[in-house]
Design a protein around this motif. Structure first.
Motif, short mmCIF file in Angstrom:
data_model
loop_
_atom_site.label_atom_id
_atom_site.label_comp_id
_atom_site.label_asym_id
_atom_site.label_seq_id
_atom_site.Cartn_x
_atom_site.Cartn_y
_atom_site.Cartn_z
N CYS A 40 0.82 -1.22 0.18
CA CYS A 40 -0.04 0.01 -0.03
C CYS A 40 0.73 1.27 -0.06
O CYS A 40 1.74 1.22 0.82
CB CYS A 40 -0.98 -0.06 1.21
N LEU A 41 0.58 2.31 -0.90
CA LEU A 41 1.04 3.59 -0.79
C LEU A 41 -0.19 4.45 -0.53
O LEU A 41 -1.22 4.59 -1.25
CB LEU A 41 1.56 3.91 -2.12
N GLY A 72 -2.52 1.83 -4.28
CA GLY A 72 -2.13 3.39 -3.92
C GLY A 72 -3.42 4.16 -3.80
O GLY A 72 -4.42 4.01 -4.69
N ASP A 73 -3.41 4.98 -2.88
CA ASP A 73 -4.60 5.93 -2.48
C ASP A 73 -3.92 7.35 -2.28
O ASP A 73 -3.26 7.46 -1.20
CB ASP A 73 -5.33 5.24 -1.37
N LEU A 75 -2.07 10.25 -4.35
CA LEU A 75 -0.55 10.40 -4.43
C LEU A 75 -0.62 11.66 -5.33
O LEU A 75 -1.51 11.82 -6.16
CB LEU A 75 -0.24 9.29 -5.22
N MET A 123 -4.54 2.33 -8.54
CA MET A 123 -4.30 3.63 -7.92
C MET A 123 -5.79 4.28 -7.94
O MET A 123 -6.72 4.46 -8.86
CB MET A 123 -3.43 4.76 -8.89
N LEU A 126 -4.82 10.00 -8.06
CA LEU A 126 -3.41 10.01 -8.54
C LEU A 126 -3.32 11.32 -9.33
O LEU A 126 -4.22 11.65 -10.12
CB LEU A 126 -3.17 8.91 -9.50
#
Length: 228
Positions: A40-41, A72-73, A75, A123, A126
């Motif tokens: 996870c990011l 990813g959430d 960014l 994502m 983003l």
């Protein structure tokens, strides 16, 4: 928060090595990740320039994902469009802002915001802004993006369009990719730049790109078409 500094290469540093602020996985290893326990990011802010008084900060890529099964959430990957003034320095575009120096060609260089080489990367939220080449490059299979916000660089010259750089690029070998809700904006402040398209992807049945739009915010010329 990830921030670029001035690159220093010594005699032991490989010249062809791609530099990044965050690299997940080894580009020479095929790492599929774990679909039952994805990486996870979350809430990642990366910047090249802005707070520093040094305009020579740079990197090749802000975020490079070589492994698969990453989620990813939120960014935000930002090449600075404005930086702090040095002591006694005057703003170069005071009609835009008397409080900051507007970044110009050759300053705060970064090629791409994000390069995704791993498969099954998702994502949600983003944002990539102002990088010198393609803003986003997606080479991995089965990528999914929900909500993408992008602003092309203000300071590039006509070579940006001649080189066919875009806001969102899906690699030519990708067979499956889905992206929903992409907004890509232009504000070519310093040169007459006419970009052919905002998004490039292979025209095959496994690629699904929906709800794309472009906006000319201000200044010269624009993006001619939305996709391909």
């Amino acid at each position: 928060m990830l921030e670029a500094t001035v690159l220093s290469r010594d005699e032991h540093s490989p010249i062809d090595k791609t530099t990044s602020l965050l690299q997940w996985g080894d580009p020479s290893i095929n790492d599929p990740g774990n679909e039952t326990n994805p990486g996870c990011l979350i809430d990642v802010f990366a910047r090249v320039g802005g707070a520093s008084l040094e305009r020579g900060v740079s990197t090749d890529v802000m975020v490079q994902l070589n492994s698969g099964n990453i989620y990813g959430d939120n960014l935000w990957l930002w090449r600075a469009d404005h930086v702090q003034l040095r002591p006694m320095e005057k703003a170069n575009f005071p009609h835009i802002s008397p409080l900051y120096r507007q970044t110009v060609k050759g300053e705060c260089n970064v090629n791409n915001g994000i390069v995704v080489n791993g498969a099954n990367v998702t994502m949600v939220g983003l944002a990539v802004e102002h990088t010198n080449q393609d803003q986003t490059v997606w080479n991995g299979e089965d990528g999914i993006v929900h909500f993408y916000q992008c602003e092309l660089p203000y300071d590039v010259d006509e070579t940006f369009a001649i080189s066919n750089y875009v806001g969102y690029r899906v690699g030519t070998d990708v067979k499956r990719h889905s992206a929903y809700g992409l907004g890509i904006y232009s504000n070519f402040r310093d040169f007459d730049v006419e970009v052919d398209t905002a998004v490039i992807h292979p025209e095959i049945s496994g690629i699904h790109v929906r709800n794309i739009f472009t906006v000319k915010l201000d200044n010269q010329v624009m993006i001619k078409t939305v996709v391909n």
